[in-house]
Structure formats: structure tokens, C-alpha cells
Write a protein that holds these residues in place. Sequence first.
Motif, PDB file in Angstrom:
ATOM      1  N   THR A 134       0.815  -1.215   0.000  1.00 38.50           N
ATOM      2  CA  THR A 134       0.000   0.000   0.000  1.00 38.50           C
ATOM      3  C   THR A 134       0.848   1.264   0.000  1.00 38.50           C
ATOM      4  O   THR A 134       0.455   2.276  -0.586  1.00 38.50           O
ATOM      5  CB  THR A 134      -0.950   0.029   1.208  1.00 38.50           C
ATOM      6  N   HIS A 135       2.006   1.217   0.634  1.00 40.66           N
ATOM      7  CA  HIS A 135       2.826   2.427   0.770  1.00 40.66           C
ATOM      8  C   HIS A 135       3.902   2.509  -0.311  1.00 40.66           C
ATOM      9  O   HIS A 135       3.921   3.447  -1.113  1.00 40.66           O
ATOM     10  CB  HIS A 135       3.470   2.470   2.148  1.00 40.66           C
ATOM     11  N   ASN A 136       4.797   1.511  -0.345  1.00 42.81           N
ATOM     12  CA  ASN A 136       5.901   1.580  -1.301  1.00 42.81           C
ATOM     13  C   ASN A 136       5.413   1.533  -2.746  1.00 42.81           C
ATOM     14  O   ASN A 136       5.827   2.338  -3.584  1.00 42.81           O
ATOM     15  CB  ASN A 136       6.871   0.419  -1.071  1.00 42.81           C
ATOM     16  N   ASN A 137       4.552   0.562  -3.034  1.00 40.53           N
ATOM     17  CA  ASN A 137       4.150   0.353  -4.424  1.00 40.53           C
ATOM     18  C   ASN A 137       3.063   1.319  -4.888  1.00 40.53           C
ATOM     19  O   ASN A 137       3.160   1.884  -5.979  1.00 40.53           O
ATOM     20  CB  ASN A 137       3.674  -1.090  -4.616  1.00 40.53           C
ATOM     21  N   LEU A 138       2.012   1.492  -4.082  1.00 47.33           N
ATOM     22  CA  LEU A 138       0.880   2.310  -4.526  1.00 47.33           C
ATOM     23  C   LEU A 138       1.084   3.788  -4.217  1.00 47.33           C
ATOM     24  O   LEU A 138       1.004   4.635  -5.115  1.00 47.33           O
ATOM     25  CB  LEU A 138      -0.411   1.801  -3.879  1.00 47.33           C
ATOM     26  N   HIS A 139       1.340   4.121  -2.955  1.00 48.08           N
ATOM     27  CA  HIS A 139       1.442   5.540  -2.586  1.00 48.08           C
ATOM     28  C   HIS A 139       2.594   6.231  -3.295  1.00 48.08           C
ATOM     29  O   HIS A 139       2.431   7.314  -3.865  1.00 48.08           O
ATOM     30  CB  HIS A 139       1.598   5.676  -1.075  1.00 48.08           C
ATOM     31  N   HIS A 140       3.771   5.628  -3.280  1.00 40.93           N
ATOM     32  CA  HIS A 140       4.930   6.303  -3.860  1.00 40.93           C
ATOM     33  C   HIS A 140       4.912   6.300  -5.382  1.00 40.93           C
ATOM     34  O   HIS A 140       5.588   7.132  -6.006  1.00 40.93           O
ATOM     35  CB  HIS A 140       6.229   5.690  -3.329  1.00 40.93           C
ATOM     36  N   THR A 141       4.175   5.406  -5.993  1.00 39.94           N
ATOM     37  CA  THR A 141       4.025   5.451  -7.445  1.00 39.94           C
ATOM     38  C   THR A 141       2.987   6.483  -7.853  1.00 39.94           C
ATOM     39  O   THR A 141       3.197   7.272  -8.769  1.00 39.94           O
ATOM     40  CB  THR A 141       3.614   4.071  -7.989  1.00 39.94           C
ATOM     41  N   TRP A 142       1.844   6.489  -7.145  1.00 42.65           N
ATOM     42  CA  TRP A 142       0.718   7.349  -7.521  1.00 42.65           C
ATOM     43  C   TRP A 142       0.471   8.436  -6.476  1.00 42.65           C
ATOM     44  O   TRP A 142      -0.665   8.706  -6.114  1.00 42.65           O
ATOM     45  CB  TRP A 142      -0.546   6.495  -7.696  1.00 42.65           C
ATOM     46  N   THR A 143       1.514   9.066  -6.017  1.00 44.62           N
ATOM     47  CA  THR A 143       1.407  10.055  -4.943  1.00 44.62           C
ATOM     48  C   THR A 143       0.309  11.080  -5.197  1.00 44.62           C
ATOM     49  O   THR A 143       0.335  11.803  -6.199  1.00 44.62           O
ATOM     50  CB  THR A 143       2.750  10.800  -4.766  1.00 44.62           C
ATOM     51  N   ASN A 144      -0.663  11.105  -4.290  1.00 46.64           N
ATOM     52  CA  ASN A 144      -1.739  12.094  -4.285  1.00 46.64           C
ATOM     53  C   ASN A 144      -2.650  12.043  -5.510  1.00 46.64           C
ATOM     54  O   ASN A 144      -3.327  13.028  -5.816  1.00 46.64           O
ATOM     55  CB  ASN A 144      -1.179  13.516  -4.122  1.00 46.64           C
ATOM     56  N   VAL A 145      -2.681  10.920  -6.212  1.00 47.05           N
ATOM     57  CA  VAL A 145      -3.611  10.744  -7.324  1.00 47.05           C
ATOM     58  C   VAL A 145      -4.897  10.122  -6.771  1.00 47.05           C
ATOM     59  O   VAL A 145      -4.906   8.949  -6.379  1.00 47.05           O
ATOM     60  CB  VAL A 145      -3.023   9.846  -8.428  1.00 47.05           C
ATOM     61  N   VAL A 146      -5.945  10.906  -6.708  1.00 50.69           N
ATOM     62  CA  VAL A 146      -7.212  10.436  -6.144  1.00 50.69           C
ATOM     63  C   VAL A 146      -7.760   9.316  -7.023  1.00 50.69           C
ATOM     64  O   VAL A 146      -7.918   9.478  -8.232  1.00 50.69           O
ATOM     65  CB  VAL A 146      -8.224  11.595  -6.038  1.00 50.69           C
ATOM     66  N   GLY A 147      -8.026   8.174  -6.397  1.00 50.21           N
ATOM     67  CA  GLY A 147      -8.499   7.017  -7.136  1.00 50.21           C
ATOM     68  C   GLY A 147      -7.438   5.949  -7.303  1.00 50.21           C
ATOM     69  O   GLY A 147      -7.755   4.795  -7.573  1.00 50.21           O
ATOM     70  N   ARG A 148      -6.161   6.343  -7.143  1.00 49.79           N
ATOM     71  CA  ARG A 148      -5.072   5.367  -7.228  1.00 49.79           C
ATOM     72  C   ARG A 148      -4.243   5.311  -5.952  1.00 49.79           C
ATOM     73  O   ARG A 148      -3.706   4.255  -5.610  1.00 49.79           O
ATOM     74  CB  ARG A 148      -4.153   5.688  -8.414  1.00 49.79           C
ATOM     75  N   ASP A 149      -4.124   6.432  -5.278  1.00 47.11           N
ATOM     76  CA  ASP A 149      -3.355   6.501  -4.029  1.00 47.11           C
ATOM     77  C   ASP A 149      -4.334   6.579  -2.866  1.00 47.11           C
ATOM     78  O   ASP A 149      -4.878   7.649  -2.570  1.00 47.11           O
ATOM     79  CB  ASP A 149      -2.442   7.730  -4.053  1.00 47.11           C
ATOM     80  N   ASP A 150      -4.565   5.451  -2.196  1.00 46.39           N
ATOM     81  CA  ASP A 150      -5.517   5.450  -1.093  1.00 46.39           C
ATOM     82  C   ASP A 150      -4.967   6.110   0.164  1.00 46.39           C
ATOM     83  O   ASP A 150      -5.692   6.263   1.150  1.00 46.39           O
ATOM     84  CB  ASP A 150      -5.959   4.013  -0.774  1.00 46.39           C
TER      85      ASP A 150
END
Length: 394
Positions: A134-150
Amino acid sequence: MTLVPTTRRPGPRTRAAAAAHLTDDQIDELGRELDAIHAEVLASLGDADARYIRGVITVQRVLEASGRGCLLFARNPIALAGGVGMLSVAKILENMEIGHNVIHGQWDWMRDPDIHSTTWEWDIVAPASAWKHTHNNLHHTWTNVVGRDDDVGYDLLRVTKRQPWSVKAAFNVPLNMILAPLFEWGVAIYGLELPERAKGNKPPEAFRRDLREFLTKAARQLGKDYAATPVIAQLVSGSGLASLAGTAAANLARNLWTHAIIFCGHFPDGVETFDEASVEGESRGEWYLRQIAGSANIDGGPLLHLMSGNLSFQIEHHLFPDMPSNRYAEVAPRVRALCEKYGLPYVSGSFPVQVAKTWRSIAKLSIPDSLADGVRKRLGRRRAPRAPQAAVAR
């Protein structure tokens, strides 16, 4: 590892609002300059860096052992205070400067199996495996993209106008007040991706696996903090209840601090969020732009930086998540200089100011946008200067 795009898409580009004035060539050049900083620092890593992280780990372990030792005699007020203080600092260091950064792979270059992203399990109820996803893969890839970064609201809070207002948003402030002291539990539950499971996007077997890992890790943490230490304290000095209370206080301190640091890096004034369309075909330079526009730093000295896991340099961390955290202070002036060169914001402020701005933003977003805009307009009209009245003849 964070997925950083390296190709550029044809046609018009989308970008952070703060970078609307930049040309495509300027964006590409910014990306090359940031790549150069990253490569230069990674090429220079050596014995001094290894000594740093090993030294921090040694200090953390001594503090934890000493703190738990004092809590064995927690009926004594001095032992209780010392135990809570040392255990609180130990837990903060382990979570922030050690665990978070080791799990990011910042120290994998050492090839030390004891300090490696594949083996480290941190002192928190959230399993490292769930955090990596959730953090390394999703958040840091899609930082602050609503709908991709939970991480934008953690499936709980409304932290941007890009999230539609709902009745739940009206409880933003009380929900955040509950989340802060229970932050490690919030992170663990968030890692289960309950909304994704409800929508059918997470397979049942994956959910059951993650749930088993969470329950196993939670049982181990509860046993260590709220069973083993208090039981030994009771046998040694009859301090079981006081030891239990002291351990709970240390966890509370760690949760409140971690919550504050992370929220200050993501949600204060001046931080942008993005829609999904804006990142389609995103180039490497545009990815870098999004990290700069979507993050905020905290001003402070070496102690604040250490205790924050160097997430006081949140902008640098988002730009270079695999760079050892002890190097962020070194590269921050160079990143700030690049922001000045390209006319980009570099959001930073003192810890109290960033905390206040974050809570203010969360409070504002609890109100429906139409209502908030109406109040703002009425206040604006009231504050508008009145036209001078003509003199009245007497």
C-alpha cells in the motif's frame, strides 16, 4: 520498489498546476537534473552510511531494553517516567528512522540480511508485507492521485476537494482525533484494503492471506507489550498494572507523533492532489513534478529530522524513496535550488505551523464545498472596504 516512468507519451502533456508555466523541454531537463542528484548520492554510499544506520539501531535497542527494564519496576514514579520516555523514543526511532526506511529498501545496498527490506519486521501491528504494497508500491508510485493513491485520506478522511463530499466527511475532525492515538491500528486495517475487497477488486484468497498476517502480527505485538512485560513486572516487583499503563503510554506517544509527522508531509496548505487522467502517459520529469507539488517539508534541526525518520524532508523522500534517509539533509538545498530555478513551490514550515494547517484543512473539508464557498463569499463582502461617503452639508 517505486515505479518511476521513464518514457514520454506523445501529444500534449498534463502536469501539476504549479508547473503549468514550464515547457516540455524544461520538464525533461528538471528530470535529468534530479536523476543526476540521485545517481551521485547512491554512487557515494559507503562505510559512513552503514555506520550511521547500525549506530541508530544500536541506540534504539539499548533504549528499548532500558525502557522495558525500568517498566519492570513501574510502581516507582521515577522508573515509570524513565521507562515511558525511553520506550517512547525507542518505538519512534524504530518506526520512523529505521523500520520505514529499511522497508523502503534504502539500506539494501549493504547486503546485510539483518538490515534488509526483505527481512525487516517492524515494531507495529501492521505487517511489513502489507505496508510495502500500500505504501511503497501504490502511494509512492501514484502520490496524491485520487483514485489510485488510497493514502489520500486513508479510506477514512476527506483531505482534498477532489474527493466528493459525503456525510462521513462531516466527521473529519472527530475521526482524525480517533485515528491519531490509534494510528498503528489504522495503518494495519488500511493495509487490508477493505474498500477494494468490497468492490471485488481484491481476490478473497489475497484478503484472507493479509488478514491472517495482520492477526498474527497483532497477536505478537499485543503479547509483547501488554502481556509479557506486565507479567514479568508483576512477578518481579508487583508492578504489572503500572507497567501495562506505561507501555500503553509509550505506544500512544509513538502513534501521536507518527500521525503528526505523516500528516504534515501530505496534507497542509500548498500541497496538490491530482486526478487519474492527469497521470496517463506521465513522463519521468512529470512524475518528479508531482512528487514536489504533492509533498511538504517540516523545518527543524537534527533531532527533529532524526525523530521524524527524516520525513521532515518529505519532498526529498518522495523524489528519492530508495535514498538512505541520512542523505536527505544533504540534497535538500539542491532540490530547493532547482525549485527556485524552475519556479516551483517548495512547501515547508515549522512543525507547529504545519500541524495547525493540516488540522485546519481537515476541518474546512468537513463542510460541503457549496456551503464553504458561500460562507467565504459572504465574509469577503463584509470585509470589502466601503466606498467613501459624500460629505453632508451642515
